[in-house]
Design an enzyme around this catalytic site. Structure first.
Site, mmCIF file in Angstrom:
data_model
loop_
_atom_site.group_PDB
_atom_site.id
_atom_site.type_symbol
_atom_site.label_atom_id
_atom_site.label_comp_id
_atom_site.label_asym_id
_atom_site.label_seq_id
_atom_site.Cartn_x
_atom_site.Cartn_y
_atom_site.Cartn_z
ATOM 1 N N LYS A 151 0.813 -1.227 -0.147
ATOM 2 C CA LYS A 151 0.028 0.040 -0.112
ATOM 3 C C LYS A 151 0.818 1.357 0.024
ATOM 4 O O LYS A 151 0.766 2.017 -0.810
ATOM 5 C CB LYS A 151 -0.689 0.096 1.263
ATOM 6 N N GLU B 125 10.983 -4.422 4.079
ATOM 7 C CA GLU B 125 11.070 -5.698 3.963
ATOM 8 C C GLU B 125 10.579 -6.052 2.432
ATOM 9 O O GLU B 125 11.231 -6.820 1.445
ATOM 10 C CB GLU B 125 10.120 -6.788 4.617
ATOM 11 N N GLY C 228 -4.583 -1.954 5.517
ATOM 12 C CA GLY C 228 -3.528 -3.097 4.945
ATOM 13 C C GLY C 228 -4.101 -4.458 5.642
ATOM 14 O O GLY C 228 -4.249 -5.323 4.693
ATOM 15 N N ARG C 229 -4.648 -4.620 6.865
ATOM 16 C CA ARG C 229 -5.239 -5.831 7.197
ATOM 17 C C ARG C 229 -6.677 -6.104 6.602
ATOM 18 O O ARG C 229 -7.294 -7.255 6.944
ATOM 19 C CB ARG C 229 -5.094 -5.986 8.661
ATOM 20 N N GLU D 200 -3.625 -6.149 15.491
ATOM 21 C CA GLU D 200 -2.873 -4.854 14.952
ATOM 22 C C GLU D 200 -4.092 -3.918 15.100
ATOM 23 O O GLU D 200 -4.009 -2.559 15.288
ATOM 24 C CB GLU D 200 -2.454 -4.817 13.678
ATOM 25 N N HIS E 203 -1.713 -32.074 19.915
ATOM 26 C CA HIS E 203 -0.713 -32.897 20.318
ATOM 27 C C HIS E 203 0.653 -32.015 20.936
ATOM 28 O O HIS E 203 1.764 -32.334 20.761
ATOM 29 C CB HIS E 203 -0.091 -33.977 19.169
ATOM 30 N N LYS F 77 10.632 0.279 13.768
ATOM 31 C CA LYS F 77 11.099 0.631 12.187
ATOM 32 C C LYS F 77 11.965 1.598 12.179
ATOM 33 O O LYS F 77 13.056 1.504 11.674
ATOM 34 C CB LYS F 77 9.962 0.957 11.317
HETATM 35 O O1 F6P Z 1 4.018 -2.472 9.703
HETATM 36 C C1 F6P Z 1 2.563 -2.722 9.812
HETATM 37 C C2 F6P Z 1 2.180 -2.372 8.230
HETATM 38 O O2 F6P Z 1 2.030 -1.139 8.178
HETATM 39 C C3 F6P Z 1 0.671 -3.108 8.410
HETATM 40 O O3 F6P Z 1 -0.232 -2.341 8.673
HETATM 41 C C4 F6P Z 1 0.647 -3.515 6.814
HETATM 42 O O4 F6P Z 1 -0.295 -4.392 6.515
HETATM 43 C C5 F6P Z 1 1.949 -3.922 6.593
HETATM 44 O O5 F6P Z 1 2.815 -3.095 7.375
HETATM 45 C C6 F6P Z 1 2.447 -3.898 5.037
HETATM 46 O O6 F6P Z 1 2.392 -2.508 4.722
HETATM 47 P P1 F6P Z 1 2.395 -1.901 3.115
HETATM 48 O O7 F6P Z 1 1.441 -2.647 2.403
HETATM 49 O O8 F6P Z 1 2.313 -0.403 2.944
HETATM 50 O O9 F6P Z 1 3.846 -2.433 2.783
#
Ligand code: F6P
Length: 554
Positions: A212, A218, A273-274, A359, A390, A518
């Site tokens: 987004k 990452e 995002g979620r 979150e 288990h 971060k």
């Molecule tokens: O760091 C948390 C977060 O902002 C989440 O809320 C989100 O789903 C995820 O990182 C990924 O964000 P993006 O889609 O902007 O890479």
């Protein structure tokens, strides 16, 4: 303020106080006895809708509890809150945004305004853009730099740009179209990239950079690694557009990475995002199961949206689940909640719900910035059954904590093997039964005596065999997992989380807590690589940096 509790102390409300008093009266409540005394208990505390059946009879409740919890929902202004959600009010008040994931599943013809503009045509336009891409890939018309059709799609994304799509594409594997394999690359750990890329050929691989913000470390690092790998395999900058597309609300950054404008699928500020698997973030889902199944997923969620908005609270699945969560978290001191799917295809639902719930409601201040005077979101954990039986179910049965659980199980299997499914279903039911019934001291002693043990051994072993029972759970049953039922199931949990946020008064749609780590990460990194020699703010971090530097000298 959209609803009452975001600017007031919910624990001071008369309905809350009534629940405190009721909880005291229920101190000795026994589910065993409640079932024995009421042959209708199952009927009284179960309901069906949207292709799901919810049995919530194995809870520490009676009809008065339900009534009092519903009173609480009314008193915090839940009705008003639900309207505010669907109408696109600025519920995310720290970012001045609405949370309009529900608009993504609305049918054409509905109207939802953001800043005076109806967003439904734009939502439909993106669905059309997705349809075209999926069609071209499935028909072998989208080709790589050697003119071969695409065989593998890699979604590069993390958090909401990963967990929802991964859950759904894996849960709907029986609906997968042949031809394209979907993979997920989320973590910055190079081992993940190494293992995945070893299985792929650049000439037939399409990468979706799914972010987004297009600013997530990452994802950007993995996108760069993928690009380097693609070039090293023989791809060229000129043909990059055939292998890299993006889903993002940050067009500029995606273009800056080298993605063509026409290959950028939009995302919007009004989708968190979620909550985004219903948008173009769901592209890997659509590529896996096809667009018509993707639309079925949306329509299942839409049905749940309708149910959530119209069903009376006493018969409203997300509302009831939310209220039960509040009941345990705030009145019985439960600190975690287990999600236990008894279905291989649903194995990742726990991870998705973990982000969705934790979150959203892992917060400690209300909408007006004042501290919340009661517990908020629980720890969400669990995993697929029977495996958990288990491993960690021991603690559910005999540990010292009360941990409510949701069992999720389909009645039929896509892959019947002998009587495996009957056993899977039986295990699911017997776990919730065991949690509720437990084993009394007398039952434990009788069992040991029946085995012929001496009285001394009976007394020595009996305390270890006692299982307290009276531990609550919900059971969600459905026919086989289909796009519609899965859409409804996920939307149900989204709304459950929202209802709880309305009760506690927190903003469910921001996530400032993840930002500090971060920011600090940048400082730690620069000290590790030596671009900043100033000592870290604390001795532990500095010591660990020294350890790293000591191993990577020269
Ligand atoms: O760091 C948390 C977060 O902002 C989440 O809320 C989100 O789903 C995820 O990182 C990924 O964000 P993006 O889609 O902007 O890479």
């Amino acid at each position: 303020m959209p609803y009452l509790s975001s600017s007031m102390d919910v624990t001071q409300l008369p309905s809350w106080q009534a629940l405190v008093a009721h909880r005291e009266r229920l101190a000795g409540f026994s589910m065993r006895q409640a079932f024995a005394a009421d042959a209708q208990r199952f009927e009284t505390f179960s309901l069906s809708g949207c292709g799901l059946f919810l049995d919530y009879s194995k809870n520490l409740i009676n009809t008065e509890t339900r009534e009092l919890l519903v009173n609480l929902a009314r008193e915090v202004g839940l009705e008003r809150g639900i309207r505010a959600l669907f109408d696109g009010e600025l519920l995310n008040n720290t970012e001045q945004r609405p949370a309009l994931h529900t608009a993504l599943r609305r049918p054409l013809g509905d109207k939802v305004q953001v800043d005076g503009v109806d967003i439904i045509p734009e939502v439909q336009r993106v669905l059309q853009q997705m349809t075209e891409l999926v069609g071209r890939i499935h028909d072998g018309l989208w080709r790589g730099y050697t003119e071969k059709p695409i065989t593998d799609v890699v979604n590069i994304g993390i958090g909401g740009s990963f967990l929802g799509p991964q859950l759904v594409s894996e849960a709907l594997l029986p609906f997968a179209q042949r031809g394209v394999r979907c993979h997920y690359l989320a973590n910055i750990d190079g081992s993940e990239f190494h293992e995945l890329s070893a299985k792929l050929r650049a000439e037939t691989t399409l990468f979706i950079v799914s972010s987004k913000s297009f600013g997530t470390l990452e994802t950007l690092k993995n996108a760069q690694a993928a690009r380097g790998w693609y070039l090293a395999q023989g791809g060229s900058e000129a043909e990059l557009y055939r292998h890299f597309i993006a889903v993002s609300s940050n067009r500029e950054a995606a273009v800056g990475f080298g993605i063509r404008e026409e290959n950028i699928f939009p995302m919007w500020d009004w989708v968190g995002g979620r909550y985004s698997l219903w948008s173009a973030i769901g592209l890997p889902i659509a590529l896996s199961i096809g667009m018509s199944n993707f639309k079925e997923l949306l329509s299942g969620a839409y049905r749940m949206d309708e149910h959530f908005q119209t069903a009376p609270f006493e018969e409203n699945m997300p509302v009831l689940l939310a209220l039960l969560g509040v009941w345990y978290g705030n009145f019985w001191n439960a600190q975690s909640h287990a999600i236990l799917p008894y279905d291989h295809y649903l194995r990742n639902i726990t991870k998705h719900l973990q982000q969705l719930d934790m979150e959203s409601n892992g917060k400690s201040v209300r909408g007006d910035g004042q501290p919340i005077s009661t517990a908020t979101g629980p720890v969400i954990w669990g995993g697929v059954g029977c495996n958990g039986q288990h491993a960690y179910h021991q603690l559910l049965h005999q540990g010292t904590q009360l941990i409510p659980a949701d069992f999720i199980v389909p009645v039929s299997s896509y892959n019947p093997v002998a009587d495996h499914h009957q056993w899977l279903y039986a295990n699911c039911l017997s776990q919730s039964q065991a949690l509720m019934l437990g084993k009394s001291r007398k039952e434990a002693e009788d069992e040991l005596r029946a085995k012929g043990l001496s009285e001394e051994d009976v007394q020595r072993l009996a305390p270890h065999k006692v299982i307290p029972g009276n531990r609550p759970s919900n059971t969600l049953v459905m026919e086989r997992v289909s796009p519609r039922r899965l859409g409804a199931l996920i939307a149900m949990y989204e709304h459950k989380v929202f209802v709880q946020s309305v009760i506690w008064g927190n903003n469910a749609f921001d996530q400032w807590g993840v930002e500090l780590g971060k920011d600090l990460g940048k400082g730690v990194y620069s000290r590790m690589v030596g671009s900043d020699e100033a000592p870290a703010d604390d001795g532990s971090t500095q010591g660990l940096i020294n350890f790293f530097r000591g191993r990577h000298r020269g």
